[in-house]
Design a protein around this motif. Structure first.
Motif, short mmCIF file in Angstrom:
data_model
loop_
_atom_site.label_atom_id
_atom_site.label_comp_id
_atom_site.label_asym_id
_atom_site.label_seq_id
_atom_site.Cartn_x
_atom_site.Cartn_y
_atom_site.Cartn_z
N PRO A 65 0.86 -1.21 0.06
CA PRO A 65 -0.23 0.02 -0.15
C PRO A 65 0.82 1.37 0.14
O PRO A 65 1.75 1.53 1.11
CB PRO A 65 -0.86 -0.02 1.21
N LEU A 66 0.83 2.13 -1.24
CA LEU A 66 1.44 3.36 -1.12
C LEU A 66 0.23 4.27 -1.62
O LEU A 66 -0.42 4.08 -2.24
CB LEU A 66 2.55 3.15 -2.17
N ALA A 67 0.67 5.90 -1.28
CA ALA A 67 -0.50 6.70 -1.84
C ALA A 67 -0.03 6.68 -3.10
O ALA A 67 0.96 6.72 -3.70
CB ALA A 67 0.08 7.99 -1.10
N HIS A 68 -1.25 7.00 -3.88
CA HIS A 68 -1.17 7.40 -5.34
C HIS A 68 -0.98 6.10 -6.30
O HIS A 68 -0.90 6.47 -7.57
CB HIS A 68 -0.53 8.57 -5.68
N ALA A 69 -0.34 4.92 -5.70
CA ALA A 69 -0.22 3.74 -6.74
C ALA A 69 0.34 2.42 -5.82
O ALA A 69 1.08 2.69 -4.96
CB ALA A 69 0.87 4.27 -7.71
N ASN A 70 -0.42 1.43 -6.12
CA ASN A 70 0.14 0.13 -5.74
C ASN A 70 1.45 -0.19 -5.69
O ASN A 70 2.08 0.09 -6.85
CB ASN A 70 -0.74 -0.69 -6.46
N GLY A 71 2.17 -0.66 -4.74
CA GLY A 71 3.47 -0.99 -4.81
C GLY A 71 3.91 -2.23 -5.73
O GLY A 71 5.06 -2.12 -6.43
N LEU A 72 2.97 -2.80 -6.12
CA LEU A 72 3.07 -4.09 -7.11
C LEU A 72 3.26 -3.34 -8.34
O LEU A 72 4.02 -3.97 -9.33
CB LEU A 72 1.98 -4.98 -7.31
N THR A 73 2.48 -2.23 -8.72
CA THR A 73 2.59 -1.38 -9.91
C THR A 73 4.19 -0.87 -9.96
O THR A 73 4.71 -0.87 -11.04
CB THR A 73 1.63 -0.30 -10.04
N VAL A 74 4.75 -0.44 -8.89
CA VAL A 74 5.94 -0.01 -8.97
C VAL A 74 6.99 -0.68 -9.10
O VAL A 74 7.94 -0.58 -9.97
CB VAL A 74 6.11 0.74 -7.59
N ALA A 75 6.86 -2.22 -8.48
CA ALA A 75 7.72 -3.17 -8.74
C ALA A 75 7.70 -3.69 -10.21
O ALA A 75 8.72 -4.06 -10.96
CB ALA A 75 7.19 -4.51 -7.81
N ARG A 76 6.50 -3.73 -10.89
CA ARG A 76 6.48 -4.13 -12.37
C ARG A 76 7.28 -3.11 -13.16
O ARG A 76 8.23 -3.60 -13.94
CB ARG A 76 4.87 -4.23 -12.62
#
Length: 153
Positions: A65-76
Protein backbone atom coordinates in the motif's frame (compact mmCIF):
# COMPACT_ATOMS: atom_id res chain seq x y z
CA UNK A 1 14.24 12.34 -1.95
CA UNK A 2 17.32 11.30 -0.06
CA UNK A 3 20.63 11.14 -1.86
CA UNK A 4 23.77 9.49 -0.58
CA UNK A 5 26.82 7.50 -1.50
CA UNK A 6 29.07 7.12 -4.46
CA UNK A 7 28.62 5.31 -7.74
CA UNK A 8 31.08 2.55 -6.81
CA UNK A 9 30.21 -0.97 -7.99
CA UNK A 10 30.30 -2.41 -4.46
CA UNK A 11 27.44 -0.13 -3.41
CA UNK A 12 23.84 -1.32 -3.54
CA UNK A 13 21.80 1.60 -4.83
CA UNK A 14 18.50 1.32 -2.99
CA UNK A 15 15.00 2.72 -3.43
CA UNK A 16 12.69 2.59 -0.43
CA UNK A 17 9.01 3.18 -1.24
CA UNK A 18 7.04 2.85 1.97
CA UNK A 19 5.07 4.81 4.55
CA UNK A 20 7.29 6.68 7.02
CA UNK A 21 6.69 4.26 9.92
CA UNK A 22 7.84 1.32 7.77
CA UNK A 23 10.79 3.31 6.40
CA UNK A 24 12.22 3.56 9.92
CA UNK A 25 12.27 -0.26 10.16
CA UNK A 26 13.93 -0.65 6.73
CA UNK A 27 16.40 2.10 7.49
CA UNK A 28 17.48 0.29 10.65
CA UNK A 29 17.93 -2.97 8.72
CA UNK A 30 19.80 -1.24 5.89
CA UNK A 31 22.21 0.40 8.36
CA UNK A 32 23.47 -3.12 9.11
CA UNK A 33 24.40 -3.51 5.45
CA UNK A 34 27.23 -1.05 4.82
CA UNK A 35 27.06 -1.57 1.05
CA UNK A 36 23.40 -0.43 0.91
CA UNK A 37 22.97 3.23 0.04
CA UNK A 38 19.45 4.67 0.05
CA UNK A 39 19.49 6.82 -3.07
CA UNK A 40 15.76 7.62 -3.03
CA UNK A 41 12.95 7.26 -0.52
CA UNK A 42 9.27 8.11 -0.78
CA UNK A 43 5.86 7.14 0.56
CA UNK A 44 4.19 8.09 -2.73
CA UNK A 45 3.67 5.51 -5.48
CA UNK A 46 3.71 8.06 -8.31
CA UNK A 47 6.99 9.48 -7.06
CA UNK A 48 8.44 5.95 -6.80
CA UNK A 49 7.36 5.29 -10.41
CA UNK A 50 9.13 8.46 -11.50
CA UNK A 51 12.29 7.43 -9.63
CA UNK A 52 12.39 4.00 -11.32
CA UNK A 53 11.95 5.65 -14.73
CA UNK A 54 14.79 8.15 -14.16
CA UNK A 55 17.30 6.35 -11.93
CA UNK A 56 19.06 2.99 -11.71
CA UNK A 57 18.65 0.91 -8.57
CA UNK A 58 20.11 -2.43 -7.51
CA UNK A 59 17.49 -2.98 -4.81
CA UNK A 60 13.97 -1.71 -4.22
CA UNK A 61 12.14 -2.21 -0.94
CA UNK A 62 8.50 -1.49 -1.64
CA UNK A 63 5.38 -1.54 0.51
CA UNK A 64 2.25 -2.80 -1.26
CA UNK A 65 0.00 0.00 0.00
CA UNK A 66 1.40 3.35 -1.15
CA UNK A 67 -0.26 6.69 -1.70
CA UNK A 68 -1.29 7.20 -5.35
CA UNK A 69 -0.09 3.85 -6.75
CA UNK A 70 0.03 0.23 -5.66
CA UNK A 71 3.48 -1.08 -4.71
CA UNK A 72 3.07 -4.00 -7.12
CA UNK A 73 2.68 -1.48 -9.96
CA UNK A 74 5.94 0.15 -8.87
CA UNK A 75 7.64 -3.27 -8.72
CA UNK A 76 6.40 -4.20 -12.20
CA UNK A 77 7.71 -0.93 -13.68
CA UNK A 78 11.03 -1.24 -11.85
CA UNK A 79 11.59 -4.74 -13.27
CA UNK A 80 10.56 -3.56 -16.74
CA UNK A 81 13.00 -0.64 -16.58
CA UNK A 82 15.83 -2.50 -14.82
CA UNK A 83 15.51 -6.29 -15.19
CA UNK A 84 18.48 -6.89 -12.85
CA UNK A 85 16.94 -5.01 -9.91
CA UNK A 86 16.08 -7.08 -6.84
CA UNK A 87 12.61 -6.31 -5.50
CA UNK A 88 11.55 -6.87 -1.89
CA UNK A 89 7.86 -6.32 -1.11
CA UNK A 90 7.02 -5.55 2.50
CA UNK A 91 3.44 -6.21 3.48
CA UNK A 92 0.95 -7.29 6.12
CA UNK A 93 -1.41 -8.47 3.38
CA UNK A 94 -2.00 -12.21 3.17
CA UNK A 95 -4.51 -11.93 0.35
CA UNK A 96 -3.92 -14.73 -2.18
CA UNK A 97 -4.46 -12.33 -5.08
CA UNK A 98 -1.65 -10.05 -3.85
CA UNK A 99 0.69 -12.96 -3.27
CA UNK A 100 -0.02 -14.43 -6.71
CA UNK A 101 0.39 -11.02 -8.36
CA UNK A 102 3.74 -10.56 -6.59
CA UNK A 103 4.85 -13.92 -7.99
CA UNK A 104 3.63 -12.97 -11.48
CA UNK A 105 5.43 -9.62 -11.28
CA UNK A 106 8.63 -11.47 -10.38
CA UNK A 107 9.50 -10.02 -6.98
CA UNK A 108 12.39 -11.61 -5.11
CA UNK A 109 11.12 -11.13 -1.58
CA UNK A 110 7.71 -10.90 0.07
CA UNK A 111 8.28 -10.11 3.73
CA UNK A 112 6.04 -9.13 6.61
CA UNK A 113 5.85 -5.67 8.11
CA UNK A 114 6.15 -7.46 11.44
CA UNK A 115 9.58 -8.87 10.55
CA UNK A 116 12.30 -7.93 13.00
CA UNK A 117 15.25 -5.78 12.02
CA UNK A 118 17.41 -8.92 12.31
CA UNK A 119 15.13 -10.86 9.93
CA UNK A 120 15.21 -8.05 7.36
CA UNK A 121 18.98 -7.60 7.72
CA UNK A 122 19.39 -11.36 7.16
CA UNK A 123 16.99 -11.58 4.20
CA UNK A 124 18.24 -8.63 2.14
CA UNK A 125 21.79 -9.94 1.44
CA UNK A 126 20.35 -13.36 0.61
CA UNK A 127 17.93 -11.77 -1.85
CA UNK A 128 20.77 -9.72 -3.35
CA UNK A 129 22.73 -12.99 -3.73
CA UNK A 130 19.93 -14.48 -5.83
CA UNK A 131 17.61 -16.19 -3.35
CA UNK A 132 13.86 -15.67 -3.40
CA UNK A 133 12.41 -15.33 0.08
CA UNK A 134 8.72 -15.26 0.89
CA UNK A 135 7.48 -14.88 4.46
CA UNK A 136 6.32 -18.34 5.46
CA UNK A 137 3.39 -17.22 7.64
CA UNK A 138 1.94 -14.83 5.07
CA UNK A 139 2.46 -17.35 2.27
CA UNK A 140 0.89 -20.19 4.24
CA UNK A 141 -2.17 -18.13 5.24
CA UNK A 142 -2.62 -16.91 1.67
CA UNK A 143 -2.31 -20.40 0.22
CA UNK A 144 -4.77 -21.82 2.78
CA UNK A 145 -7.26 -19.10 1.90
CA UNK A 146 -6.74 -19.82 -1.79
CA UNK A 147 -7.29 -23.55 -1.31
CA UNK A 148 -10.37 -23.14 0.90
CA UNK A 149 -11.93 -20.48 -1.32
CA UNK A 150 -13.27 -23.05 -3.74
CA UNK A 151 -10.36 -24.54 -5.62
CA UNK A 152 -11.90 -27.87 -6.54
CA UNK A 153 -12.00 -30.17 -9.52
Amino acid sequence: MECAGTQSPDRVRTLVAAPHEEYRLFGSALKRLPQAVVVAATDNGRTALEYVRRMRFDLAIISIPLAHANGLTVARQALHTSPDIRIVMITAIDDPACLLEAIRVGVHGYLSTTASIDELADAIPRILAGETIFDILISTRALRRLVTSGCSH
